[in-house]
Motif scaffolding. Structure first.
Motif, PDB file in Angstrom:
ATOM      1  N   ALA A 250       6.144  10.055  -3.051  1.00  0.00           N
ATOM      2  CA  ALA A 250       5.471   9.165  -2.102  1.00  0.00           C
ATOM      3  C   ALA A 250       4.145   8.747  -2.718  1.00  0.00           C
ATOM      4  CB  ALA A 250       5.256   9.863  -0.773  1.00  0.00           C
ATOM      5  N   ASP A 251       3.929   7.454  -2.808  1.00  0.00           N
ATOM      6  CA  ASP A 251       2.750   6.909  -3.482  1.00  0.00           C
ATOM      7  C   ASP A 251       2.035   5.967  -2.520  1.00  0.00           C
ATOM      8  OD1 ASP A 251       0.875   5.728  -5.096  1.00  0.00           O
ATOM      9  OD2 ASP A 251       2.243   5.275  -6.740  1.00  0.00           O
ATOM     10  N   TRP A 252       0.860   6.405  -2.037  1.00  0.00           N
ATOM     11  CA  TRP A 252       0.031   5.583  -1.160  1.00  0.00           C
ATOM     12  C   TRP A 252      -1.203   5.135  -1.934  1.00  0.00           C
ATOM     13  CZ3 TRP A 252       1.646  10.556   0.612  1.00  0.00           C
ATOM     14  CH2 TRP A 252       2.715  10.520   1.528  1.00  0.00           C
TER      15      TRP A 252
ATOM     16  N   MET B 239       0.799  -1.220   0.000  1.00  0.00           N
ATOM     17  CA  MET B 239       0.000   0.000   0.000  1.00  0.00           C
ATOM     18  C   MET B 239       0.835   1.276   0.000  1.00  0.00           C
ATOM     19  SD  MET B 239      -3.103  -1.100   2.578  1.00  0.00           S
ATOM     20  CE  MET B 239      -4.034   0.376   2.194  1.00  0.00           C
ATOM     21  N   GLN B 240       2.125   1.147  -0.174  1.00  0.00           N
ATOM     22  CA  GLN B 240       2.950   2.356  -0.215  1.00  0.00           C
ATOM     23  C   GLN B 240       4.233   2.103  -0.996  1.00  0.00           C
ATOM     24  OE1 GLN B 240       4.308   3.541   3.738  1.00  0.00           O
ATOM     25  NE2 GLN B 240       3.764   1.511   4.525  1.00  0.00           N
ATOM     26  N   GLN B 241       4.708   3.170  -1.619  1.00  0.00           N
ATOM     27  CA  GLN B 241       5.925   3.114  -2.421  1.00  0.00           C
ATOM     28  C   GLN B 241       6.592   4.487  -2.375  1.00  0.00           C
ATOM     29  OE1 GLN B 241       5.816   1.228  -6.388  1.00  0.00           O
ATOM     30  NE2 GLN B 241       6.698   3.114  -7.200  1.00  0.00           N
ATOM     31  N   TYR B 242       7.923   4.490  -2.250  1.00  0.00           N
ATOM     32  CA  TYR B 242       8.662   5.745  -2.154  1.00  0.00           C
ATOM     33  C   TYR B 242       9.823   5.711  -3.144  1.00  0.00           C
ATOM     34  CZ  TYR B 242       6.104   5.859   2.229  1.00  0.00           C
ATOM     35  OH  TYR B 242       5.106   5.829   3.168  1.00  0.00           O
ATOM     36  N   GLU B 243       9.955   6.794  -3.891  1.00  0.00           N
ATOM     37  CA  GLU B 243      11.064   6.948  -4.819  1.00  0.00           C
ATOM     38  C   GLU B 243      11.756   8.271  -4.505  1.00  0.00           C
ATOM     39  OE1 GLU B 243       9.425   6.776  -8.716  1.00  0.00           O
ATOM     40  OE2 GLU B 243       8.281   4.951  -8.314  1.00  0.00           O
ATOM     41  N   PHE B 244      13.062   8.243  -4.445  1.00  0.00           N
ATOM     42  CA  PHE B 244      13.790   9.461  -4.088  1.00  0.00           C
ATOM     43  C   PHE B 244      15.173   9.397  -4.713  1.00  0.00           C
ATOM     44  CE2 PHE B 244      13.925   6.301  -0.739  1.00  0.00           C
ATOM     45  CZ  PHE B 244      15.272   6.133  -0.485  1.00  0.00           C
ATOM     46  N   GLY B 245      15.768  10.586  -4.873  1.00  0.00           N
ATOM     47  CA  GLY B 245      17.088  10.596  -5.465  1.00  0.00           C
ATOM     48  C   GLY B 245      17.601  11.988  -5.739  1.00  0.00           C
ATOM     49  N   TYR B 246      18.736  12.004  -6.420  1.00  0.00           N
ATOM     50  CA  TYR B 246      19.447  13.239  -6.762  1.00  0.00           C
ATOM     51  C   TYR B 246      19.918  13.137  -8.210  1.00  0.00           C
ATOM     52  CZ  TYR B 246      23.587  16.175  -7.413  1.00  0.00           C
ATOM     53  OH  TYR B 246      24.514  17.055  -7.914  1.00  0.00           O
ATOM     54  N   ALA B 247      19.900  14.266  -8.913  1.00  0.00           N
ATOM     55  CA  ALA B 247      20.393  14.299 -10.290  1.00  0.00           C
ATOM     56  C   ALA B 247      21.208  15.558 -10.510  1.00  0.00           C
ATOM     57  CB  ALA B 247      19.242  14.239 -11.282  1.00  0.00           C
ATOM     58  N   LEU B 248      22.327  15.397 -11.195  1.00  0.00           N
ATOM     59  CA  LEU B 248      23.107  16.516 -11.714  1.00  0.00           C
ATOM     60  C   LEU B 248      22.940  16.505 -13.224  1.00  0.00           C
ATOM     61  CD1 LEU B 248      25.284  18.756 -11.784  1.00  0.00           C
ATOM     62  CD2 LEU B 248      27.006  16.932 -11.756  1.00  0.00           C
ATOM     63  N   LYS B 249      22.345  17.576 -13.765  1.00  0.00           N
ATOM     64  CA  LYS B 249      22.079  17.669 -15.197  1.00  0.00           C
ATOM     65  C   LYS B 249      22.737  18.931 -15.743  1.00  0.00           C
ATOM     66  CE  LYS B 249      19.219  14.115 -15.181  1.00  0.00           C
ATOM     67  NZ  LYS B 249      19.475  12.865 -15.923  1.00  0.00           N
TER      68      LYS B 249
END
Length: 735
Positions: free
Chosen positions: A520-522, A460-470
């Motif tokens: 954050a995906d609930w 019932m939950q999913q989390y995605e996180f991060g950093y990008a240098l573009k």
């Protein structure tokens, strides 16, 4: 208006929290940080030839409109070259001083099968040389027969949009056996000027030598476009070889926020792709070439005659050749290694032929960009690791070398003695000599890296996180447009639609963006009942390319300085500064009624907010959409689908002073959509802006749709209005 958006959200939330079930198949999550939509589910009457309008319905994206088929998607407050857009794997470049032919304009909505959007933290494998994210648009994949019989498919679509009398026809046909397939797609659309929801200017002649425009008629919004696409594929064992040909002919496209209009855009796109699948993974290689012949002048609503000069023709030739090759190597059950090579060669000539017999635009050809080159060589590596059912990570690194060059130039005349015509200094010799004496070659070494992680603690939950240098290197117009001697020339170089004139800066450095993002995906365990998705982001951009005074860019000498203006606009250049952006996207979905005798009923809420600041000048950033929300009720009953939608936009008060950006009041619009699908047919009906409400488009730019747009009588201060009520109908037949 902001309070009304909050009130609507609070009123809707009890329904979203306590209803039953919602089945929405238009947008699903396919990969980390990716939104995916199937274009076939969209109504072609709403698109009316503009492929970017299909993208705008996706979570967190808006449009910056210009021409009828050349809108620019906006992602987290950024648009145009700051987004990497791939059309069938091709990185296409806008060959126009006003960016009238962006990448998405080269594929018709009828030829789009799916769209993938990577916001913020785009994997390095989907493209570099951008700082906001990536949009990947694809036509239909090859289809082959499953037995000895011949597979045939066909469809015919026609649509009408009442607001601007847009009428179009799309057709496609497929024939295939087990080894060979052939597909054709054709589309044409013809549209008149659009109309606002009320009068926003006096009725009268569009210009001294032009026809009549009503008080609510939005000048320079008519267009006519035709596209053809042919795909031929061969399948043998684990290999696929595919050839694609695209042809475009746009013989007119008005631009309401530019001083010029498109009077022609002919393009050919050639692509050869090989794909092979093995036990250890996949290898894909693509070679493509695109050739554009683009012309601009004054369309039907803009003054054509200046003195004895019949128009101000501008001709552009662009050539893009690219090669990309990627290997997806399945190292083991946990790890996948992706290795890739991208090579691109771009050539540009932007010439303005003489017009009239005087020194104003003659006797020779003005070379805006002469023998322009932009070459990019990239290599990248990307590692995906599925550590467990709960954890997934991706680390990618792309190294890029971008080299830009420009040849020597000349003006309409070689004079070094300033002479005034129509208030403009018409001596180009000094400016051309100074530009030709400069170092006109720059090599940038750019780094692109993305670090992503996905955590799924339960169903019932999913989390995605991060950093990008573009990093993004400047385009040729940003670096090499050279003549600041008069407003007529600077007005012809404007890719942002703000009405100001621009001259380039050969000293510009690449932009470097640091992005931090969380999603954050609930949701319910089956992802059918409810979902709440929240994506906040923060981005800091070093060497952000923003508008700057001509003096700060070095245009201060008597032979090549930017003149002052009396029309409320400015002549500007560009400079490396710094910027900070932050915001969020919020999406909520909930079923209200599930599988009743009258079908299913659901609700959907999207909220978007972006705040941008130039931390060097302390000015706001240009063209950022204010707080906006979309609330919809969705009804499904067998083959019948209905949607009632409210679009709410806050007042725009954060405006960029140096560009004289206009404030706009908030507004709320109501839309109705309905469709019914039979086995061999589909009918789509839409009623947009039901109440015919008048509003100004916050990202539409300055209204330059009529009048003597190269003179001083078109004044700053009027924003492009939004469209009034429109009845849209589309019928599709399948075989």
């Amino acid at each position: 208006m902001q309070s009304r958006i909050y009130l609507a959200v609070m009123c809707a939330w009890p329904c979203l929290a306590f209803a039953d079930h919602l089945d929405i198949d238009a947008v699903t999550v396919e990969a980390p940080q990716t939104e995916h939509a199937v274009a076939a589910e969209q109504n072609t009457a709403q698109a009316a030839g503009d492929s970017a309008s299909l993208v705008s319905d996706m979570f967190g994206l808006q449009l910056r409109r210009g021409g009828g088929v050349s809108s620019l998607p906006m992602m987290q407050g950024l648009a145009d070259d700051r987004i990497r857009i791939k059309v069938d794997g091709m990185d296409l470049i806008s060959s126009c001083a006003n960016h009238m032919n962006p990448a998405l304009s080269y594929i018709d909505p009828a030829n789009i099968a799916d769209v993938k959007v990577y916001r913020g933290l785009a994997p390095v494998s989907v493209g570099g040389d951008s700082i906001a994210g990536s949009i990947v648009v694809n036509s239909a994949r090859p289809v082959f027969a499953v037995d000895d019989s011949l597979l045939t498919q066909a469809s015919l679509n026609t649509f009408y949009r009442s607001n601007n009398d847009a009428f179009g026809v799309n057709a496609s046909a497929l024939v295939a056996n087990q080894q060979v397939y052939l597909r054709y797609t054709g589309a044409t659309v013809d549209a008149n000027n659009a109309h606002a929801g009320g009068a926003f200017k006096p009725a009268g002649a569009a210009a001294s030598d032009r026809g009549w425009l009503d008080a609510d008629e939005i000048g320079s919004t008519a267009y006519r476009s035709t596209n053809h696409a042919l795909a031929l594929g061969f399948h043998l064992d684990n290999h696929l070889l595919e050839f694609k040909l695209g042809l475009q002919d746009i013989d007119k496209q008005g631009f309401v926020n530019q001083r010029m209009d498109m009077t022609g855009n002919q393009s050919e796109q050639y692509q050869l792709r090989h794909e092979a699948r093995f036990d250890w993974g996949q290898w894909q290689t693509r070679l493509y070439h695109e050739h554009t012949r683009h012309s601009m002048n004054f369309g039907a609503d803009k003054q054509f005659l200046y003195g004895d000069a019949p128009g101000m023709p501008m001709n552009t030739r662009g050539y893009t050749t690219g090669l990309n090759s990627q290997v997806d190597w399945l190292l083991n059950a946990r790890d996948t290694l992706r290795l890739g090579l991208d090579v691109q060669r771009y050539r540009l000539n932007d010439d303005w032929p003489a017009s009239g017999s005087g020194m104003m635009m003659g006797p020779g050809t003005f070379q805006n960009i002469h023998n322009g080159e932009r070459d990019r060589n990239d290599v990248y590596a990307e590692w995906d690791a599925a550590w467990s059912q709960a954890w997934w990570t991706q680390i990618g690194l792309r190294l890029s070398e971008v080299e830009t060059k420009a040849g020597t130039v000349q003006g309409y005349n070689p004079s070094t003695t300033p002479s005034m015509m129509m208030g403009y200094a018409m001596a180009y010799g000094i400016a051309a000599s100074e530009f030709n004496a400069k170092d006109r070659s720059t090599r940038d070494t750019n780094v692109d890296t993305t670090w992503l992680a996905k955590y799924i603690p339960d169903e019932m939950q999913q989390y995605e996180f991060g950093y990008a240098l573009k990093m993004r290197s400047p385009n040729l117009y940003e670096r090499y447009t050279w003549a600041a001697t008069n407003s007529m020339v600077t007005n012809m170089n404007n890719w942002v639609g703000d009405g100001n004139g621009y001259v380039g800066n050969a000293s510009l450095k690449p932009e470097k963006a640091h992005t931090f993002q969380l999603t954050a995906d609930w949701h319910d365990a089956e992802r059918h009942d409810w979902q709440l998705k929240w994506t906040p982001f923060y981005r800091y951009i070093q060497d952000y390319i923003d508008a700057a005074s001509c003096a700060s860019a070095g245009y201060v000498n008597a032979g090549n300085d930017c003149p002052a203006r009396t029309d409320g606009f400015s002549n500007l250049s560009l400079g490396n500064q710094s910027a900070r952006m932050y915001g969020f996207d919020l999406n909520a979905r909930k079923t209200l009624v599930a599988d009743s005798a009258w079908g299913s009923l659901g609700a959907q809420l999207d909220i978007n907010y972006v705040r941008g600041k130039n931390t060097t000048s302390h000015d706001d950033l240009y063209g950022v959409m204010p707080l906006n929300a979309k609330l919809a009720l969705l009804h499904n009953y067998g083959g019948w689908k209905n949607r009632i939608q409210a679009r709410m936009v806050d007042n725009k008060s954060h405006i960029q002073a140096i560009r004289h950006e206009n404030e706009t009041p908030g507004y709320m619009l109501l839309d109705l959509y309905s469709s019914y699908e039979w086995k061999k047919a589909r009918l789509d009906v839409g009623l947009e802006n039901v109440l015919d409400k008048f509003y100004f488009d916050p990202t539409g730019g300055a209204y330059l749709g009529q009048g003597a747009t190269m003179g001083a009588t078109v004044l700053q201060g009027l924003q492009v209005p939004g469209w009034g009520r429109s009845v849209n109908v589309a019928l599709t037949l399948f075989y």
